[in-house]
Design a protein around this motif. Structure first.
Motif, PDB file in Angstrom:
ATOM      1  N   PRO A  85      37.350  37.793  33.831  1.00  7.58           N
ATOM      2  CA  PRO A  85      37.267  38.038  35.279  1.00  7.58           C
ATOM      3  C   PRO A  85      36.898  36.743  36.006  1.00  7.58           C
ATOM      4  O   PRO A  85      35.965  36.043  35.601  1.00  7.58           O
ATOM      5  CB  PRO A  85      36.148  39.084  35.386  1.00  7.58           C
ATOM      6  N   ASN A 131      45.829  35.872  40.357  1.00  8.96           N
ATOM      7  CA  ASN A 131      45.196  35.416  39.132  1.00  8.96           C
ATOM      8  C   ASN A 131      45.360  33.903  39.050  1.00  8.96           C
ATOM      9  O   ASN A 131      46.457  33.377  39.271  1.00  8.96           O
ATOM     10  CB  ASN A 131      45.845  36.066  37.909  1.00  8.96           C
ATOM     11  N   LEU A 190      42.242  44.602  34.771  1.00 10.74           N
ATOM     12  CA  LEU A 190      41.167  43.659  34.478  1.00 10.74           C
ATOM     13  C   LEU A 190      40.654  43.945  33.063  1.00 10.74           C
ATOM     14  O   LEU A 190      39.461  44.020  32.813  1.00 10.74           O
ATOM     15  CB  LEU A 190      40.032  43.801  35.502  1.00 10.74           C
ATOM     16  N   TRP A 249      33.425  42.886  28.422  1.00  9.28           N
ATOM     17  CA  TRP A 249      33.844  41.481  28.459  1.00  9.28           C
ATOM     18  C   TRP A 249      32.877  40.601  27.677  1.00  9.28           C
ATOM     19  O   TRP A 249      32.567  39.470  28.060  1.00  9.28           O
ATOM     20  CB  TRP A 249      33.999  40.978  29.893  1.00  9.28           C
ATOM     21  N   PRO A 257      35.846  38.481  41.017  1.00  8.97           N
ATOM     22  CA  PRO A 257      35.867  39.280  39.784  1.00  8.97           C
ATOM     23  C   PRO A 257      36.888  40.411  39.753  1.00  8.97           C
ATOM     24  O   PRO A 257      37.002  41.088  38.730  1.00  8.97           O
ATOM     25  CB  PRO A 257      34.435  39.829  39.701  1.00  8.97           C
ATOM     26  N   THR A 258      37.621  40.636  40.830  1.00 10.08           N
ATOM     27  CA  THR A 258      38.689  41.638  40.791  1.00 10.08           C
ATOM     28  C   THR A 258      40.000  41.047  40.283  1.00 10.08           C
ATOM     29  O   THR A 258      40.985  41.769  40.135  1.00 10.08           O
ATOM     30  CB  THR A 258      38.935  42.244  42.185  1.00 10.08           C
ATOM     31  N   TYR A 294      41.881  37.944  37.500  1.00  7.07           N
ATOM     32  CA  TYR A 294      41.685  37.178  36.274  1.00  7.07           C
ATOM     33  C   TYR A 294      41.597  35.680  36.562  1.00  7.07           C
ATOM     34  O   TYR A 294      42.184  35.168  37.527  1.00  7.07           O
ATOM     35  CB  TYR A 294      42.882  37.346  35.344  1.00  7.07           C
ATOM     36  N   LEU A 302      31.044  44.049  35.573  1.00  9.66           N
ATOM     37  CA  LEU A 302      32.181  43.440  34.867  1.00  9.66           C
ATOM     38  C   LEU A 302      32.579  44.222  33.619  1.00  9.66           C
ATOM     39  O   LEU A 302      32.623  43.700  32.504  1.00  9.66           O
ATOM     40  CB  LEU A 302      31.884  41.986  34.498  1.00  9.66           C
TER      41      LEU A 302
END
Length: 654
Positions: free
Chosen positions: A588, A540, A474, A651, A593-594, A596, A468
């Motif tokens: 993420p 997203n 991202l 992140w 996780p690819t 938002y 991440l």
């Protein structure tokens, strides 16, 4: 009279004050009652025609968009009461009539507008929100559609009209055709009206170009970008942030930063100040080494200082930006200097971009992974977000290898067939043979002891980004979520805190209202029960409510960098009462996780920013913020940002 300045300018020009856009006079102005009633009836008729067309699976989606832009134009001008001049009423009738004509032609299988002559309006459906958006395309007089010739494309960004809407754009596109004096297709994007070509307005340019490429044979090595005033600001921005997309860039006037343009003396809080590096074009002047830039302006135009500042900044970097000035001209796009400016752009266009592998020497800068591509190189990760991040160098003719120096780069990728080996900051590494020769891009990661080239399996793991790290699309901030496909999700459960539920719904309602007005699209909204695996994979997720009301928030809350109980939210070690505090954040999505996930926020800029100046359309809440809210007697909410921050490249909070 005009004169050309390549690397210096008249000193007196530096003392010109910057032009700050006055608040737009955009108070609602309705059509006369009789006209409104008739226009609504004609719009309904066109919408019914479109619904019938959509039921025919044999009709191309792009042709449907070409019809639907006319219904969309009438719907928006009616809903927002944007009849700023009496002529807008007459022009709305004309727009509806053209829409009905196109619908009838399409139903009969004879769409006449596809045999292009002069300036033609087209449409496409945006990947962001599914909205239909218009653009204008002007054809040369000798254009032959069935020819195998690939045509150069000129993209011209319009200035700030103040009273521009879809009806005005359709009736008054910049293109004036057919033209005998040019041999290129001329694209006028709408840009979702007047937003400085930022956010979804920026994406509109890319999507319009992509739609033109689907319809006609375009020479990808000869795409020119230009614009004046707000269009000049957009050309500075798009031209320097995406230097490998254009053969030449031609901005006129515009603005290139926030502080000087707004004469803003007080420094913004860090979570806002840092994100100015997303759109302040002057920070990207180094990229003028990667694409030819030509600028022009009037000697009596206060916005000329944007051009002169860019010329001087480039000169400091040993880069020349030609500047053409008409000494007696004020703020006007067509002046004597424009002819020399255009002639220079046309000369650049004829030369075109170099064929693959493109420019063999690059000097590239970015401040965010969002703008990370230059020729054969991608900056994948930054050490420090919103700090100058550079890669300079290129092919060494003697050895045939790449020699590159970097600063603030944590990871990068290079096209494998550009050279046998690459020397990164003095370390020689394999390139062509790396990763067993199985991937088109070779990935390099910087560790404590220097650069390492990744093997095949490690490259696949890097691409999956299981750690991440902030990567392109991202990287935040919150507003970035709305440059990509998104959907808002309302909860159907019982809220933990009624006060917070009411506040979150007010945030969604405000987002729907402002996006519709200022970014010309309906916000897609579904319930948590309607979210599918495909939704999670493709979009997203913008979640509203709390873990009690919204099942999606409940599912992911333990994986977010906050703690949320029935009556408290803890952020960065501090606890807040949910009866009068809420959190807005981007992160993420733990379910994918690819993509938002955003909690309780739409765009962080609001109506006052859109009305004031496009330079105010920068992120206001960073990546995460705590909002203190208070409901007034009229049901509206007052919001105060009590804390906000930007996550680092991992992140994590600094």
């Amino acid at each position: 009279m005009h004169r050309s300045l390549c690397s210096r300018f008249v000193p007196a020009l530096a003392f010109f004050a910057l032009l700050v856009s006055a608040p737009a006079n955009l108070s609602a102005q309705d059509a006369p009652p009789a006209d409104r009633k008739k226009l609504e009836a004609e719009l309904q008729e066109l919408q019914q025609q479109i619904q019938t067309l959509k039921q025919n699976p044999q009709i191309e989606r792009s042709l449907l968009a070409d019809v639907e832009i006319y219904a969309k134009a009438a719907e928006w001008i009616l809903r927002h009461k944007e009849f700023y001049k009496p002529q807008y009423v007459k022009e709305t009738y004309q727009v509806l009539e053209t829409g009905r004509q196109r619908a009838s032609q399409l139903a009969a299988g004879k769409p006449e507008w596809t045999d292009p002559k002069g300036t033609v309006l087209f449409g496409y459906y945006s990947k962001i929100d599914g909205s239909v958006q218009p653009y204008a395309l002007t054809f040369p007089a000798d254009f032959k559609q069935k020819s195998s010739q690939r045509w150069p494309l000129h993209v011209e960004l319009h200035g700030r009209g103040g009273r521009r809407n879809e009806v005005f754009f359709i009736m008054h596109p910049n293109g004036r055709g057919p033209r005998k004096d040019h041999d290129w297709l001329h694209l006028d994007p709408f840009g979702r009206t007047d937003n400085g070509w930022r956010w979804s307005g920026e994406v509109d340019v890319h999507e319009a170009i992509a739609d033109v490429k689907k319809r006609y044979l375009i020479d990808k090595q000869r795409i020119t970008l230009r614009g004046f005033s707000m269009g000049g600001a957009g050309a500075w921005h798009l031209g320097l942030h995406y230097p490998s997309e254009w053969c030449g860039v031609g901005p006129g006037a515009g603005f290139v930063d926030f502080y000087q343009y707004q004469n803003h003396k007080e420094k913004l809080p860090p979570y806002q100040d840092k994100t100015l590096h997303i759109y302040d074009s002057i920070d990207y002047a180094l990229n003028a080494a990667d694409v030819p830039v030509v600028t022009y302006g009037g000697g009596k135009d206060k916005q000329l200082v944007s051009s002169t500042r860019m010329v001087e900044k480039a000169k400091e970097l040993d880069i020349k930006i030609p500047l053409y000035i008409s000494p007696e001209a004020a703020h006007q796009s067509r002046m004597p200097a424009y002819q020399d400016f255009l002639a220079q752009l046309l000369k650049i266009s004829k030369e075109g971009r170099p064929a693959w592998p493109g420019r063999k020497q690059i000097r590239f800068i970015t401040y965010t992974p969002k703008f990370n591509e230059c020729e054969w190189l991608n900056i994948e990760e930054l050490d420090q977000m919103y700090e100058p991040t550079t890669v300079e160098g290129g092919l060494d003719e003697e050895s045939g290898n790449l020699e590159l120096t970097t600063d603030n780069v944590a990871a990068l990728s290079i096209a494998r067939d550009i050279a046998p080996k690459v020397e990164l900051d003095g370390t020689l590494l394999p390139l062509e043979s790396a990763a067993s020769g199985l991937l088109p891009q070779v990935y390099f990661v910087k560790g404590n002891s220097g650069w390492d080239v990744l093997k095949y399996d490690d490259s696949k793991a890097f691409i999956e980004n299981s750690n991440l790290r902030k990567r392109r699309n991202l990287q935040g901030p919150i507003d970035d979520a709305f440059t990509l496909p998104f959907v808002c999700v309302k909860g159907t459960g019982t809220p933990w805190t009624p006060e917070q539920q009411a506040w979150s719904q007010s945030v969604l309602s405000l987002f729907e209202k402002e996006f519709d007005k200022w970014l010309r699209g309906k916000v897609p909204v579904i319930t948590d029960k309607e979210v599918t695996d495909q939704t999670i994979a493709d979009k997203n997720l913008i979640l509203f409510g709390d873990p009690g009301s919204n099942a999606l928030i409940a599912k992911i809350v333990e994986d977010l960098p906050i703690q949320w109980s029935n009556d408290q939210i803890t952020v960065n070690g501090k606890t807040y009462d949910t009866k009068d505090h809420g959190v807005a954040l981007i992160y993420p999505n733990p379910l994918n996780p690819t993509r938002y996930v955003v909690i309780n926020s739409g765009h962080t800029m609001h109506e006052k920013d859109f009305r004031a100046s496009n330079s105010w359309l920068f992120p206001k809440l960073g990546d995460i913020a705590v909002i203190k809210f208070k409901e007034n007697k009229d049901g509206n909410f007052e919001n105060e940002t009590v804390w906000a921050e930007l996550f680092d490249s991992n992140w994590e909070l600094p």
